[in-house]
Scaffold this motif. Structure first.
Motif, PDB file in Angstrom:
ATOM      1  N   VAL A 166       0.811  -1.217   0.000  1.00 12.17           N
ATOM      2  CA  VAL A 166       0.000   0.000   0.000  1.00 12.17           C
ATOM      3  C   VAL A 166       0.852   1.278   0.000  1.00 12.17           C
ATOM      4  CG1 VAL A 166      -0.245  -0.063   2.544  1.00 12.17           C
ATOM      5  CG2 VAL A 166      -1.953   1.160   1.184  1.00 12.17           C
ATOM      6  N   SER A 167       0.382   2.262  -0.737  1.00 13.99           N
ATOM      7  CA  SER A 167       0.936   3.616  -0.669  1.00 13.99           C
ATOM      8  C   SER A 167      -0.125   4.495  -0.013  1.00 13.99           C
ATOM      9  CB  SER A 167       1.234   4.158  -2.068  1.00 13.99           C
ATOM     10  OG  SER A 167       2.204   3.368  -2.702  1.00 13.99           O
ATOM     11  N   LEU A 168       0.297   5.359   0.903  1.00 19.48           N
ATOM     12  CA  LEU A 168      -0.667   6.176   1.637  1.00 19.48           C
ATOM     13  C   LEU A 168      -0.514   7.643   1.267  1.00 19.48           C
ATOM     14  CD1 LEU A 168       0.530   3.755   3.683  1.00 19.48           C
ATOM     15  CD2 LEU A 168      -1.346   4.640   5.074  1.00 19.48           C
ATOM     16  N   LEU A 169      -1.619   8.237   0.865  1.00 19.80           N
ATOM     17  CA  LEU A 169      -1.595   9.627   0.415  1.00 19.80           C
ATOM     18  C   LEU A 169      -2.351  10.531   1.390  1.00 19.80           C
ATOM     19  CD1 LEU A 169      -1.089  11.794  -1.854  1.00 19.80           C
ATOM     20  CD2 LEU A 169      -3.285  11.048  -2.836  1.00 19.80           C
ATOM     21  N   PRO A 170      -1.625  11.337   2.185  1.00 25.35           N
ATOM     22  CA  PRO A 170      -2.324  12.299   3.042  1.00 25.35           C
ATOM     23  C   PRO A 170      -2.607  13.564   2.240  1.00 25.35           C
ATOM     24  CG  PRO A 170       0.032  12.298   3.537  1.00 25.35           C
ATOM     25  CD  PRO A 170      -0.165  11.378   2.362  1.00 25.35           C
ATOM     26  N   LEU A 171      -3.841  14.060   2.313  1.00 24.27           N
ATOM     27  CA  LEU A 171      -4.155  15.324   1.649  1.00 24.27           C
ATOM     28  C   LEU A 171      -4.502  16.334   2.738  1.00 24.27           C
ATOM     29  CD1 LEU A 171      -6.314  14.015  -1.360  1.00 24.27           C
ATOM     30  CD2 LEU A 171      -3.969  14.902  -1.455  1.00 24.27           C
ATOM     31  N   GLY A 172      -3.611  17.280   2.932  1.00 21.11           N
ATOM     32  CA  GLY A 172      -3.825  18.273   3.984  1.00 21.11           C
ATOM     33  C   GLY A 172      -3.032  17.951   5.240  1.00 21.11           C
ATOM     34  N   GLU A 173      -2.705  19.022   5.973  1.00 19.57           N
ATOM     35  CA  GLU A 173      -1.864  18.922   7.180  1.00 19.57           C
ATOM     36  C   GLU A 173      -2.435  17.942   8.204  1.00 19.57           C
ATOM     37  OE1 GLU A 173       1.075  20.823   8.216  1.00 19.57           O
ATOM     38  OE2 GLU A 173       1.155  20.797   6.017  1.00 19.57           O
ATOM     39  N   ILE A 229       3.093   9.014   0.632  1.00 19.37           N
ATOM     40  CA  ILE A 229       3.314   9.941  -0.475  1.00 19.37           C
ATOM     41  C   ILE A 229       3.133  11.339   0.105  1.00 19.37           C
ATOM     42  CG2 ILE A 229       2.597  10.569  -2.814  1.00 19.37           C
ATOM     43  CD1 ILE A 229       1.266   7.784  -2.995  1.00 19.37           C
ATOM     44  N   PHE A 230       4.213  11.906   0.606  1.00 17.34           N
ATOM     45  CA  PHE A 230       4.086  13.157   1.355  1.00 17.34           C
ATOM     46  C   PHE A 230       4.268  14.392   0.491  1.00 17.34           C
ATOM     47  CE2 PHE A 230       5.090  10.066   4.709  1.00 17.34           C
ATOM     48  CZ  PHE A 230       3.993  10.276   5.528  1.00 17.34           C
ATOM     49  N   GLY A 231       4.828  14.206  -0.698  1.00 17.98           N
ATOM     50  CA  GLY A 231       5.109  15.375  -1.530  1.00 17.98           C
ATOM     51  C   GLY A 231       3.957  15.763  -2.445  1.00 17.98           C
ATOM     52  N   ALA A 232       2.907  14.950  -2.495  1.00 16.85           N
ATOM     53  CA  ALA A 232       1.855  15.185  -3.485  1.00 16.85           C
ATOM     54  C   ALA A 232       0.722  16.020  -2.902  1.00 16.85           C
ATOM     55  CB  ALA A 232       1.303  13.855  -3.974  1.00 16.85           C
ATOM     56  N   THR A 233       0.141  16.869  -3.735  1.00 17.23           N
ATOM     57  CA  THR A 233      -0.986  17.673  -3.287  1.00 17.23           C
ATOM     58  C   THR A 233      -2.255  17.317  -4.047  1.00 17.23           C
ATOM     59  OG1 THR A 233      -0.201  19.351  -4.836  1.00 17.23           O
ATOM     60  CG2 THR A 233       0.338  19.698  -2.520  1.00 17.23           C
ATOM     61  N   LYS A 234      -2.097  16.564  -5.138  1.00 17.55           N
ATOM     62  CA  LYS A 234      -3.263  16.183  -5.933  1.00 17.55           C
ATOM     63  C   LYS A 234      -3.387  14.666  -5.982  1.00 17.55           C
ATOM     64  CE  LYS A 234      -3.613  20.177  -8.968  1.00 17.55           C
ATOM     65  NZ  LYS A 234      -2.255  20.784  -8.954  1.00 17.55           N
TER      66      LYS A 234
END
Ligand SMILES: [Zn+2]
Ligand SMILES: [Zn+2]
Length: 431
Positions: free
Chosen positions: A329-336, A359-364
């Protein structure tokens, strides 16, 4: 840009996983045959190899990587495993004359050869040695292990060549007859063979130069010179192979490139890679252990060239396939607000045996998908403001494109779900 040295093959993902799987398959066969693993050093005193392999061999003459360390000691990167293994077995008193010791090793070997197809300067071997009171049965046993592996991997175009090199009694008689014959036919031989007539006449039988062939073909054959003991050893090996229905071809010219072989020598050769290539080889050695100041017993062993094995397995379609996905799994946090949660999920997942990265560098979301693909992940977990507000997790299955919602708490629900999917498929990721 700095490149890898010539004759070195880098292995990139997923090649390295496939390569290591193949090494484990070979190791499993050795383990089933009772061989215990040893860890050999990459470099040894160079004298170990000159004393065992022989001064007049290609390996020692031209192919060893030699270096002097800061203390002025002379070392060599190991060009093969047998000498190293014997040194280790002798030093640690692993050899008992009245018993049989079975040891195996695996790792890279180094020879400064002319790089060509399938011939590398750093190459990987899996090898095994039986030490003690060796009988023809032990030679057969070695052949059984390799033959089983060859059949398991369905290796194409493989022939087993065997020969008997004679013993301390009969070999010198043959050698004398051979030298006499070669001396009388010097004019028809290449310069290397002319030189070897005086230094290592058996190697002349190995020569591939076309002009030398008519003379080599008429040379005396070792089989005609075997003493009673060697002859019965030879016949016992042949009848054992027949009993086990292992096909073989006797090749009287098979002397191998090393000095230490006596009695049985063998090579597994395949013609499936263009030219004839040896992917496994070995034999018995009677004097070598004593020569290295160990007990006066014999040994027999072989080494398998893993790069060639991999090429053949690939051709046969039996090379272990890379997994459909290499990470869970890859985990994408969106927002602080999502970051602390994702940090905890990553650590808890890993500790529960699930492979996970953030995935900490992504915003979309789109960037998240791209990175998850790059990670080789089965799932993408998206945690945004919405999810936190609704107290749920959004899990996308990148293989089936399905999307499911899981309750946020307890965090173990995610782990359970990924585990269930993995077990259903019985495909476990490599990590
Ligand atoms: Zn003999
Ligand atoms: Zn020649």
């Amino acid at each position: 840009m700095i490149h890898a040295p010539r004759g070195i093959k880098d292995r990139v993902p997923p090649e390295e996983d496939q390569f290591l799987s193949l090494v484990s398959i070979a190791e499993r066969y050795l383990q089933q045959a009772g061989f215990k693993k040893v860890g050999l050093p990459i470099f040894e005193s160079s004298s170990l190899f000159t004393r065992s392999i022989g001064v007049e061999t290609d390996i020692v003459e031209k192919e060893m990587y030699l270096f002097e360390d800061k203390g002025g000691e002379h070392f060599a990167l190991r060009p093969e495993g047998t000498a190293s293994l014997l040194r280790l077995a002798i030093q640690h008193h692993l050899i008992e004359p009245a018993r049989i010791t079975r040891l195996s090793y695996q790792g890279p070997m180094f020879r400064h050869e002319r790089p060509q197809a399938g011939r590398l300067r750093q190459f990987h071997q899996v090898g095994a040695e039986i030490l003690g009171s060796i009988t023809p049965q032990d030679n057969i046993d070695l052949l059984v292990v390799i033959d089983s592996l060859a059949r398991k991997l369905n290796l194409p175009g493989t022939t087993l060549f065997i020969n008997n090199m004679g013993c301390a009694q009969c070999r010198p008689v043959f050698r004398k007859a051979l030298v006499e014959y070669l001396s009388n036919n010097q004019s028809g031989l290449c310069t290397t063979c002319q030189k070897r007539t005086g230094t290592n006449p058996l190697r002349v039988l190995d020569c591939k130069v076309p002009d030398c062939q008519p003379i080599i073909e008429k040379a005396p054959s070792i089989i005609d010179f075997l003493c009673e003991i060697s002859r019965s050893h030879y016949e016992e090996v042949c009848s054992g192979l027949r009993n086990l229905s292992i096909p073989f071809t006797v090749n009287h010219r098979l002397v191998r490139g090393l000095d230490y072989y006596t009695e049985t020598t063998f090579e597994f050769v395949s013609n499936a890679l263009g030219s004839q290539s040896t992917w496994a080889a070995g034999g018995q050695y009677d004097g070598l252990i004593g020569q290295l100041e160990g007990p006066d017993v014999s040994g027999a062993g072989f080494a398998i060239g893993v790069e060639r094995l991999a090429l053949l397995a690939e051709k046969a379609g039996t090379l272990p396939a890379p997994p459909t996905y290499s990470q869970d799994v890859s985990l994408l946090p969106l927002g602080e607000n999502a970051i602390p949660l994702v940090q905890r999920l990553i650590r808890d997942s890993r500790e529960a045996g699930i492979s996970a990265t953030g995935i900490f560098g992504a915003t979309k979301i789109k960037q998240g998908f791209k990175q998850a693909e790059r990670d080789g992940s089965r799932f993408l977990l998206i945690v945004g403001e919405d999810e936190i507000a609704k107290q749920e997790l959004l899990l996308k299955d990148l293989l089936t494109s399905e999307q499911i919602s899981l309750p946020l708490f307890p965090l173990t629900r995610l782990i359970e779900h990924i585990r269930t999917v993995r077990n259903q498929e019985k495909v476990s990721p490599v990590f």
